[in-house]
Design a protein around this motif. Structure first.
Motif, mmCIF file in Angstrom:
data_model
loop_
_atom_site.group_PDB
_atom_site.id
_atom_site.type_symbol
_atom_site.label_atom_id
_atom_site.label_comp_id
_atom_site.label_asym_id
_atom_site.label_seq_id
_atom_site.Cartn_x
_atom_site.Cartn_y
_atom_site.Cartn_z
ATOM 1 N N ARG A 34 13.094 -36.545 10.733
ATOM 2 C CA ARG A 34 12.298 -37.279 9.849
ATOM 3 C C ARG A 34 12.242 -38.696 10.987
ATOM 4 N NH1 ARG A 34 11.636 -33.961 6.122
ATOM 5 N NH2 ARG A 34 10.181 -32.772 5.510
ATOM 6 N N SER A 35 13.932 -38.633 10.480
ATOM 7 C CA SER A 35 14.093 -40.334 10.977
ATOM 8 C C SER A 35 14.435 -40.902 12.250
ATOM 9 C CB SER A 35 15.600 -40.227 9.645
ATOM 10 O OG SER A 35 16.216 -41.958 10.498
ATOM 11 N N LYS A 36 15.054 -39.386 13.200
ATOM 12 C CA LYS A 36 14.746 -39.749 14.528
ATOM 13 C C LYS A 36 12.774 -39.813 14.975
ATOM 14 C CE LYS A 36 19.541 -37.870 15.785
ATOM 15 N NZ LYS A 36 19.916 -38.803 16.291
ATOM 16 N N LEU A 37 12.368 -39.106 14.019
ATOM 17 C CA LEU A 37 11.386 -39.287 14.309
ATOM 18 C C LEU A 37 10.137 -40.780 13.903
ATOM 19 C CD1 LEU A 37 9.530 -35.450 14.699
ATOM 20 C CD2 LEU A 37 9.842 -36.748 16.614
ATOM 21 N N HIS A 66 8.213 -37.711 3.696
ATOM 22 C CA HIS A 66 8.202 -36.519 3.023
ATOM 23 C C HIS A 66 6.723 -36.385 4.042
ATOM 24 C CE1 HIS A 66 9.359 -38.012 -0.603
ATOM 25 N NE2 HIS A 66 8.823 -39.063 -0.677
ATOM 26 N N ALA A 67 6.750 -36.373 5.079
ATOM 27 C CA ALA A 67 5.731 -36.107 6.164
ATOM 28 C C ALA A 67 5.893 -34.764 6.941
ATOM 29 C CB ALA A 67 5.979 -36.595 7.854
ATOM 30 N N TYR A 68 5.375 -33.865 7.527
ATOM 31 C CA TYR A 68 4.385 -32.811 7.396
ATOM 32 C C TYR A 68 5.860 -32.369 9.025
ATOM 33 C CZ TYR A 68 4.094 -27.435 8.373
ATOM 34 O OH TYR A 68 3.747 -26.246 8.626
ATOM 35 N N LEU A 69 6.144 -31.341 8.806
ATOM 36 C CA LEU A 69 6.947 -31.221 10.414
ATOM 37 C C LEU A 69 6.096 -30.431 11.176
ATOM 38 C CD1 LEU A 69 11.494 -32.469 10.139
ATOM 39 C CD2 LEU A 69 9.287 -33.009 11.030
ATOM 40 N N ASN A 70 6.013 -29.884 11.929
ATOM 41 C CA ASN A 70 5.118 -28.763 11.989
ATOM 42 C C ASN A 70 6.258 -28.055 13.094
ATOM 43 O OD1 ASN A 70 3.358 -27.080 12.857
ATOM 44 N ND2 ASN A 70 2.037 -28.190 14.377
ATOM 45 N N PHE A 71 7.304 -27.239 12.830
ATOM 46 C CA PHE A 71 8.315 -26.492 14.447
ATOM 47 C C PHE A 71 7.279 -25.580 14.844
ATOM 48 C CE2 PHE A 71 10.715 -27.542 10.666
ATOM 49 C CZ PHE A 71 12.038 -28.685 11.741
ATOM 50 N N VAL A 72 7.606 -25.049 15.994
ATOM 51 C CA VAL A 72 6.613 -24.237 17.192
ATOM 52 C C VAL A 72 8.576 -23.348 17.326
ATOM 53 C CG1 VAL A 72 5.693 -23.861 19.360
ATOM 54 C CG2 VAL A 72 5.361 -26.887 17.755
ATOM 55 N N THR A 73 7.174 -22.563 17.391
ATOM 56 C CA THR A 73 8.455 -21.215 17.490
ATOM 57 C C THR A 73 8.327 -20.648 19.433
ATOM 58 O OG1 THR A 73 6.422 -19.798 18.685
ATOM 59 C CG2 THR A 73 7.220 -19.438 15.999
ATOM 60 N N LEU A 74 9.248 -20.302 19.982
ATOM 61 C CA LEU A 74 9.757 -20.362 21.904
ATOM 62 C C LEU A 74 8.337 -19.811 22.296
ATOM 63 C CD1 LEU A 74 11.585 -21.615 23.746
ATOM 64 C CD2 LEU A 74 13.072 -19.225 23.046
ATOM 65 N N GLY A 75 8.380 -18.579 22.050
ATOM 66 C CA GLY A 75 7.248 -18.488 22.097
ATOM 67 C C GLY A 75 5.792 -19.459 22.608
ATOM 68 N N LYS A 76 5.405 -19.675 21.507
ATOM 69 C CA LYS A 76 4.272 -20.636 21.367
ATOM 70 C C LYS A 76 4.394 -21.379 22.800
ATOM 71 C CE LYS A 76 2.154 -20.062 17.262
ATOM 72 N NZ LYS A 76 1.720 -20.322 15.571
ATOM 73 N N TYR A 77 5.407 -22.476 22.427
ATOM 74 C CA TYR A 77 6.063 -23.219 23.355
ATOM 75 C C TYR A 77 5.877 -22.830 25.041
ATOM 76 C CZ TYR A 77 8.535 -26.774 25.467
ATOM 77 O OH TYR A 77 9.194 -28.461 26.471
ATOM 78 N N ALA A 78 6.469 -21.870 25.272
ATOM 79 C CA ALA A 78 6.466 -21.458 26.303
ATOM 80 C C ALA A 78 5.206 -21.074 26.870
ATOM 81 C CB ALA A 78 7.311 -20.287 26.856
#
Length: 228
Positions: free
Chosen positions: A136-139, A144-156
Motif C-alpha cells: 500500500r505504501s508503494k502504491l 486500510h485500502a483493499y488490495l485486489n490481488f489477481v491470480t496468474l491465470g486471470k492475469y494471463a
C-alpha cells in the motif's frame, strides 16, 4: 514454507519476504524410486515387458529390485542440471556466490526463516499484514485500502499475445506400435498423415510447403525411431 520451486520463481521479484515463524526449503534435489518386482513375484504376477537399450527406465520398477546404473546416471545428470540452474539463478538474483549456496545445502544451514535472512536468501521477515502495508505504501494508497490481488491465470487471460513471424511447425504425434508398411484397410490416420507408414508420414511433414521445420515426438512400444 517457501518451497524450492516457489523460491526459484520468487528470485525474479525485487524483494523476497518470509513469515518469521516460517521456513525456507533449501536442501537440493533427490529422487526416490519404488520397486515392485519382489511384490509381484510374491503375488505370482509376471509382467510382460519389451524394451530396447540401457536408458529405458519407465518399466524399471516392475522388472528390477534396485536402481540400474544407467538409470542412476541419467537421473544424476538430470537432477544435477536442475540443481546447478537453481544455484546459478539464485546467485545472480541475490548477488551471492554459488559456493556459499552449495555450502548451505551440504551443511543444512537453512533451517529457520532467520537462517535464510542471515545468509541473504531473503530480504526480511514479515507477517502478512506487514507485507500488505508495504505494498500500500508503494502504491501510495490509504493503509486500510483493499488490495485486489489477481491470480496468474486471470492475469494471463487479460493479456493480449501478439503473434509474429511467418514460419510454421509441423507437429506429428504418434503413440503405440509403428508398422513398417502401409495397410490396405483400417489404417490409422492423424489428419492427412498416415501413422501406418512412419517414414512416409515424416517425409510428408518435411516436404510440406507450409512448415519448413518439423518437431517429432513419438512414444513407441519397442519399435525403431525414424528421424526426419
Amino acid at each position: 514454507m517457501i518451497t524450492q520451486k516457489a523460491y526459484y520463481v520468487a528470485t525474479a521479484a525485487d524483494k523476497i519476504y518470509c513469515n518469521p515463524k516460517g521456513d525456507l526449503e533449501w536442501k537440493g534435489f533427490a529422487s526416490q524410486m519404488l520397486y515392485l518386482k519382489g511384490t509381484l513375484q510374491k503375488l505370482e504376477i509376471e509382467p510382460q515387458i519389451f524394451y530396447a537399450g540401457k536408458f529405458k527406465s519407465a518399466t524399471e520398477p516392475l522388472r528390477e529390485d534396485r536402481m540400474t546404473d544407467a538409470n542412476r546416471l541419467q537421473l544424476t545428470e538430470l537432477l544435477g542440471d536442475f540443481y546447478n540452474r537453481l544455484l546459478w539463478t539464485t546467485a545472480q538474483a541475490r548477488n551471492l556466490d554459488t559456493s556459499t549456496l552449495r555450502k548451505c545445502v551440504n551443511q543444512s544451514l537453512i533451517r529457520r526463516a532467520q537462517d535464510a535472512y542471515d545468509y541473504k536468501l531473503i530480504d526480511g521477515l514479515r507477517y502478512d499484514d506487514e507485507v500488505k502495508d508495504e505494498i500500500r505504501s508503494k502504491l501510495n494508497i490509504d493503509k486500510h485500502a483493499y488490495l485486489n490481488f489477481v491470480t496468474l491465470g486471470k492475469y494471463a487471460k487479460a493479456v493480449s499475445y501478439k503473434q509474429t513471424g511467418k514460419d510454421k511447425i509441423t507437429l506429428i504425434y504418434a503413440e503405440g506400435e509403428a508398422g513398417g508398411r502401409k495397410r490396405r484397410s483400417g489404417r490409422d490416420r492423424l489428419g492427412d498423415l498416415s501413422l501406418a507408414d512412419p517414414q512416409g508420414t515424416l517425409r510428408q511433414g518435411r516436404q510440406s510447403h507450409r512448415a519448413p521445420d518439423q518437431f517429432r515426438r513419438r512414444q513407441l512400444a519397442g519399435q525403431r525411431e525414424y528421424l526426419a
